[in-house]
Design a protein around this motif. Structure first.
Motif, short mmCIF file in Angstrom:
data_model
loop_
_atom_site.label_atom_id
_atom_site.label_comp_id
_atom_site.label_asym_id
_atom_site.label_seq_id
_atom_site.Cartn_x
_atom_site.Cartn_y
_atom_site.Cartn_z
N ALA A 31 0.85 -1.19 0.00
CA ALA A 31 0.00 0.00 0.00
C ALA A 31 0.88 1.24 0.00
O ALA A 31 2.05 1.21 0.42
CB ALA A 31 -0.92 0.01 1.22
N TRP A 32 0.32 2.34 -0.48
CA TRP A 32 1.01 3.62 -0.39
C TRP A 32 0.90 4.17 1.03
O TRP A 32 -0.10 3.93 1.72
CB TRP A 32 0.39 4.63 -1.37
N LEU A 33 1.90 4.91 1.43
CA LEU A 33 1.89 5.60 2.72
C LEU A 33 2.18 7.07 2.50
O LEU A 33 3.18 7.43 1.87
CB LEU A 33 2.95 5.02 3.68
N VAL A 34 1.29 7.93 3.01
CA VAL A 34 1.43 9.39 2.89
C VAL A 34 1.71 9.95 4.28
O VAL A 34 0.99 9.62 5.24
CB VAL A 34 0.14 10.00 2.30
N THR A 35 2.76 10.76 4.41
CA THR A 35 3.18 11.20 5.74
C THR A 35 3.20 12.71 5.95
O THR A 35 3.18 13.16 7.10
CB THR A 35 4.59 10.67 6.05
N ARG A 36 3.25 13.53 4.90
CA ARG A 36 3.30 14.98 5.10
C ARG A 36 1.94 15.52 5.53
O ARG A 36 0.89 15.03 5.08
CB ARG A 36 3.74 15.67 3.80
N TYR A 37 1.95 16.53 6.37
CA TYR A 37 0.73 17.08 6.97
C TYR A 37 -0.31 17.45 5.92
O TYR A 37 -1.47 17.00 5.99
CB TYR A 37 1.09 18.30 7.81
N VAL A 95 -4.19 3.09 0.03
CA VAL A 95 -3.42 4.24 0.52
C VAL A 95 -3.64 4.38 2.02
O VAL A 95 -4.78 4.41 2.49
CB VAL A 95 -3.86 5.54 -0.19
N TYR A 96 -2.55 4.47 2.76
CA TYR A 96 -2.59 4.76 4.18
C TYR A 96 -2.08 6.18 4.42
O TYR A 96 -1.20 6.66 3.69
CB TYR A 96 -1.69 3.81 4.98
N VAL A 97 -2.62 6.83 5.44
CA VAL A 97 -2.05 8.08 5.93
C VAL A 97 -1.55 7.84 7.34
O VAL A 97 -2.05 6.96 8.05
CB VAL A 97 -3.08 9.24 5.94
N SER A 98 -0.56 8.61 7.75
CA SER A 98 -0.07 8.53 9.13
C SER A 98 -0.30 9.86 9.83
O SER A 98 0.36 10.86 9.53
CB SER A 98 1.43 8.19 9.17
N TYR A 99 -1.25 9.85 10.77
CA TYR A 99 -1.48 11.05 11.58
C TYR A 99 -0.29 11.31 12.49
O TYR A 99 0.02 12.46 12.81
CB TYR A 99 -2.76 10.89 12.40
#
Length: 408
Positions: free
Chosen positions: A54-60, A317-321
């Motif tokens: 999966a994709w991981l998105v990390t920027r705010y 797609v995952y996001v990381s809070y």
């Protein structure tokens, strides 16, 4: 942000990085996530369970975009085998966490009255009385004491059960079910048994409250099913995650108090400057690592280009809070706990349509716990063991101390 790639070629995909399930003690930041953040704004990850990557998105700003963009949806995850942290993944049909619009707003409206500012504030006085009784018993028993066992665990359980409408006689087994569900230990079978027990109880109870005019969540759901606003299946899918929310309050406040007890200057400031506490709580919420790894995925419904990388339709797609809350472009010197940080637009409770419904309730409980413990426990309060001997939850989706032994 979504970049204009007319003058910039689309880059090849980054390598797939394996992200193991780490048991991390204390409030240390996940080293794998820190490395992924350094490597770039868009990564590819493979978690311990499920299939593929999966994709991981990390920027705010990117996290806020993905979580608020209808091109990234949750509903398809239910029938997929997306790579994930937990070995067990059996979401209920109708779950609010996996609903997209317009169903999401329709489901949320069924229980919204219990989580409005008015709904939460009417609980404050009773919640304070409950907490004071627990602290009275703690002080009467004297030191040493485990703050988790004596206060941080039973208090959120009592509050969330009041909100939900769970009778006192059923609260102990309800807590046992929710603890097992948020743990990745015991495997899929243990989780399935806990879910079957909890959802079976909710099914019977919701059916018994058709036509209810009470304001607790189960009664609101029973009434909504009775009116035909939602189906019984949707009501059952709604109720479980709301009940589990009390586990997060226990873990989060445990982390906050651990931080304060291992940083005497911060503890002393909050003890002597009550006016500084609201801003300090936001900073602690920004800083603490609320969970292990990442939460729930979304599925791209069309091709989207982000920072020169093409996310294709159908990709997870995952996001990381957690990563967003450490973005130096938004939070200068993000590794430092700055009790005076302002502004502090953290995303500890999420963002977009899936922003945590129980955020105001969680905030109210956190305020009561921190205020009451700082004001009522002696100024000599400290850990009863060295910091490295504080036990931490293992094999769990929500990070926090298993116990918090203190003395005074």
């Amino acid at each position: 942000m979504i970049e204009d790639t007319a003058t910039r070629p689309v880059l090849g995909p980054p390598p797939v990085r394996h992200w193991p399930a780490l048991d991390i003690s204390g409030t240390d930041f996940d080293p794998v996530l820190a490395e992924l953040m350094r490597e770039g704004p868009v990564s590819r990850i493979q978690l311990p369970h499920g299939e593929g990557w999966a994709w991981l998105v990390t920027r705010y700003e990117d996290v806020r975009m993905v979580t608020n963009d209808p091109r990234f949806t949750r509903a398809p995850v239910v029938d997929g085998k997306v790579t994930r942290l937990a070995p067990h993944f059996k979401p209920k049909k109708g779950s609010l966490a996996f609903a997209d619009q317009p169903d999401h707003n329709r489901l949320r409206a069924a229980v919204a009255p219990a989580f409005t500012l008015r709904g939460v504030e009417r609980l404050r006085s009773h919640a304070q009385d409950t907490l004071d009784g627990m602290v009275d018993a703690l002080l009467d028993a004297g030191p040493p004491a485990d703050l988790v066992a004596r206060v941080l665990e039973p208090f959120p359980i009592a509050v969330v059960c009041d909100v939900m409408g769970v009778p006192a006689a059923d609260r102990e087994r309800m807590h046992a079910w929710t603890r097992q569900i948020v743990s990745s230990s015991g495997g899929a079978e243990a989780s399935a048994r806990a879910k079957d027990g909890m959802y079976g109880w909710f099914t019977e109870t919701i059916r018994s409250r058709y036509g209810s005019t009470d304001e607790d969540v189960i009664s609101l759901l029973g009434a909504a099913v009775g009116r035909g606003d939602i189906t019984e299946e949707e009501a059952i899918g709604l109720v479980g995650p709301l009940q589990i929310g009390g586990e997060a309050v226990t873990a989060n406040t445990g982390q906050m108090l651990y931080l304060l007890l291992t940083r005497p200057a911060l503890l002393e400031r909050l003890r002597t400057e009550p006016a500084a506490r609201p801003r300090a709580l936001d900073e602690l919420l920004r800083y603490i690592p609320h969970r292990s790894s990442v939460g729930l995925a979304r599925i791209a419904q069309e091709d989207v280009e982000l920072h020169g990388v093409r996310i294709s339709a159908g990709d997870a797609v995952y996001v990381s809070y957690l990563a967003a809350n450490r973005d130096p472009d938004v939070f200068p010197d993000p590794e430092r706990i700055d009790l005076d940080r302002a502004p502090n637009p953290h995303v500890a409770f999420g963002h977009g349509p899936h922003y945590c419904m129980g955020a105001m309730l969680a905030r109210m409980q956190t305020e009561l716990l921190v205020d009451t413990l700082l004001d009522r426990l002696p100024a000599t309060l400290g850990l009863a063991v060295p910091p490295q001997e504080v036990p931490w939850r293992r094999s769990t989706l929500i990070r926090g101390p298993e116990g918090l032994p203190v003395t005074w």
